[in-house]
Write a protein that holds these residues in place. Structure first.
Motif, mmCIF file in Angstrom:
data_model
loop_
_atom_site.group_PDB
_atom_site.id
_atom_site.type_symbol
_atom_site.label_atom_id
_atom_site.label_comp_id
_atom_site.label_asym_id
_atom_site.label_seq_id
_atom_site.Cartn_x
_atom_site.Cartn_y
_atom_site.Cartn_z
ATOM 1 N N UNK A 97 0.852 -1.188 0.000
ATOM 2 C CA UNK A 97 0.000 0.000 0.000
ATOM 3 C C UNK A 97 0.884 1.232 0.000
ATOM 4 N N UNK A 98 0.351 2.307 -0.573
ATOM 5 C CA UNK A 98 1.069 3.580 -0.589
ATOM 6 C C UNK A 98 0.045 4.692 -0.655
ATOM 7 N N UNK A 99 0.334 5.805 -0.011
ATOM 8 C CA UNK A 99 -0.614 6.916 0.004
ATOM 9 C C UNK A 99 0.115 8.247 0.064
ATOM 10 N N UNK A 100 -0.228 9.184 -0.826
ATOM 11 C CA UNK A 100 0.237 10.558 -0.684
ATOM 12 C C UNK A 100 -0.681 11.309 0.270
ATOM 13 N N UNK A 101 -0.313 12.526 0.620
ATOM 14 C CA UNK A 101 -1.260 13.365 1.353
ATOM 15 C C UNK A 101 -2.526 13.535 0.523
ATOM 16 N N UNK A 102 -3.694 13.581 1.171
ATOM 17 C CA UNK A 102 -4.969 13.521 0.437
ATOM 18 C C UNK A 102 -5.154 14.582 -0.641
ATOM 19 N N UNK A 103 -4.640 15.787 -0.445
ATOM 20 C CA UNK A 103 -4.862 16.855 -1.423
ATOM 21 C C UNK A 103 -3.760 16.953 -2.468
ATOM 22 N N UNK A 234 -3.255 8.174 8.402
ATOM 23 C CA UNK A 234 -4.682 7.977 8.138
ATOM 24 C C UNK A 234 -4.921 7.683 6.658
ATOM 25 N N UNK A 235 -4.206 8.399 5.777
ATOM 26 C CA UNK A 235 -4.359 8.162 4.345
ATOM 27 C C UNK A 235 -3.894 6.763 3.968
ATOM 28 N N UNK A 236 -2.811 6.302 4.577
ATOM 29 C CA UNK A 236 -2.316 4.961 4.286
ATOM 30 C C UNK A 236 -3.296 3.906 4.800
ATOM 31 N N UNK A 237 -3.863 4.124 5.973
ATOM 32 C CA UNK A 237 -4.847 3.181 6.499
ATOM 33 C C UNK A 237 -6.054 3.085 5.568
ATOM 34 N N UNK A 238 -6.483 4.225 5.025
ATOM 35 C CA UNK A 238 -7.599 4.199 4.073
ATOM 36 C C UNK A 238 -7.218 3.435 2.818
ATOM 37 N N UNK A 239 -5.992 3.674 2.323
ATOM 38 C CA UNK A 239 -5.551 2.983 1.112
ATOM 39 C C UNK A 239 -5.443 1.487 1.348
ATOM 40 N N UNK A 240 -4.883 1.085 2.470
ATOM 41 C CA UNK A 240 -4.744 -0.328 2.778
ATOM 42 C C UNK A 240 -6.112 -0.980 2.962
ATOM 43 N N UNK A 241 -7.046 -0.256 3.588
ATOM 44 C CA UNK A 241 -8.398 -0.778 3.773
ATOM 45 C C UNK A 241 -9.119 -0.962 2.457
ATOM 46 N N UNK A 242 -8.911 -0.026 1.535
ATOM 47 C CA UNK A 242 -9.534 -0.141 0.216
ATOM 48 C C UNK A 242 -9.019 -1.345 -0.557
ATOM 49 N N UNK A 243 -7.728 -1.604 -0.451
ATOM 50 C CA UNK A 243 -7.161 -2.777 -1.124
ATOM 51 C C UNK A 243 -7.696 -4.059 -0.524
ATOM 52 N N UNK A 244 -7.832 -4.082 0.818
ATOM 53 C CA UNK A 244 -8.334 -5.290 1.478
ATOM 54 C C UNK A 244 -9.775 -5.585 1.095
ATOM 55 N N UNK A 245 -10.520 -4.526 0.754
ATOM 56 C CA UNK A 245 -11.923 -4.697 0.431
ATOM 57 C C UNK A 245 -12.182 -5.134 -0.992
ATOM 58 N N UNK A 246 -11.146 -5.221 -1.832
ATOM 59 C CA UNK A 246 -11.354 -5.610 -3.221
ATOM 60 C C UNK A 246 -11.709 -7.069 -3.337
#
Length: 246
Positions: A97-103, A234-246
């Motif tokens: 998983x990887x996440x930039x700042x949301x904006x 928080x952004x990384x947790x959202x990204x990781x959660x989205x991948x887990x939900x696929x």
């Protein structure tokens, strides 16, 4: 490495000591900075990145995107190589998983502005932890303009062995963004800006872009890391959660 499209004439009058020349880490330094490594992306480009926990790596957000198209690179195409030194390395991990700042919004064509620099942070999660006895992670700390800073990175001119640039001065503190009087090049994107802490080096900022002032002095634009860590997590947790939900 991107360029900053910004007027820098206000920096031309700053009187500073000359930074030390860039040099390759010696063997002892290479072991001490093994947390700094290459983030290899899509098999054809790399940035510098830093292990800040057993499973998290800090880098620049633009490293997650193709600079020509602006498209996000697949995490499956990424590898983190900690402490690479020619054909050897301390650890090799994939990315889940990887996440930039949301904006954050990627620029196309390799140029950015100060807002783009201010948001140019990303957090990467590895597929397996790297035990601290193998590679000790570096801690994140505040950027203090009056303290000496140094950069450890895998620049294009020495892409498979880390180099260090010492004696970098903060010549302009623009709150989240700071300007250092150290020259940087391609591959240094995402590299840690380091300062002395009570228990060892602290990651105070991440290298985002390069530019020059009105006198032709080469500069590095960096983004302070500590203020963004909660939002990045928080952004990384959202990204990781989205991948887990696929």
């Amino acid at each position: 490495m991107r360029a900053v499209a910004a007027a820098l004439t206000f920096l031309a009058s700053a009187a500073l000591a000359q930074p030390a020349p860039q040099r390759m880490l010696d063997d002892a330094e290479a072991r001490a900075y093994a947390a700094v490594g290459r983030l290899n992306v899509a098999g054809d480009r790399h940035c510098t990145a830093t292990l800040i926990s057993d499973r998290l790596v800090l880098t620049a957000a633009h490293c997650l995107f193709n600079g020509r198209t602006g498209r996000r690179s697949e995490v499956g195409s990424m590898k983190f190589v900690a402490g690479q030194r020619r054909d050897e390395y301390a650890a090799l991990r994939g990315v889940v998983a990887a996440a930039p700042l949301p904006d954050y919004a990627p620029s196309i064509g390799g140029r950015s502005d100060l807002m783009g620099v201010a948001l140019d942070l990303a957090l990467v999660e590895l597929d397996e932890p790297i035990p601290p006895e193998v590679v000790a992670p570096l801690r994140v700390g505040p950027l203090a303009a009056g303290e000496p800073q140094w950069i450890v990175a895998y620049g294009r001119d020495r892409a498979y062995a880390a180099s260090i640039r010492e004696g970098c001065g903060v010549i302009e503190d623009l709150e989240i963004v700071a300007v250092l009087d150290c020259a940087v090049t391609f591959g240094v994107s995402g590299a840690p800006v380091l300062a002395a802490g009570p228990d060892g080096p602290l990651v105070t900022a991440v290298v985002s872009a390069m530019s020059a002032d009105g006198a032709g002095r080469e500069l590095a634009f960096v983004v302070s890391a500590a203020p963004a860590m909660d939002e990045l997590a928080a952004a990384l947790a959202d990204a990781a959660g989205g991948l887990a939900g696929r």
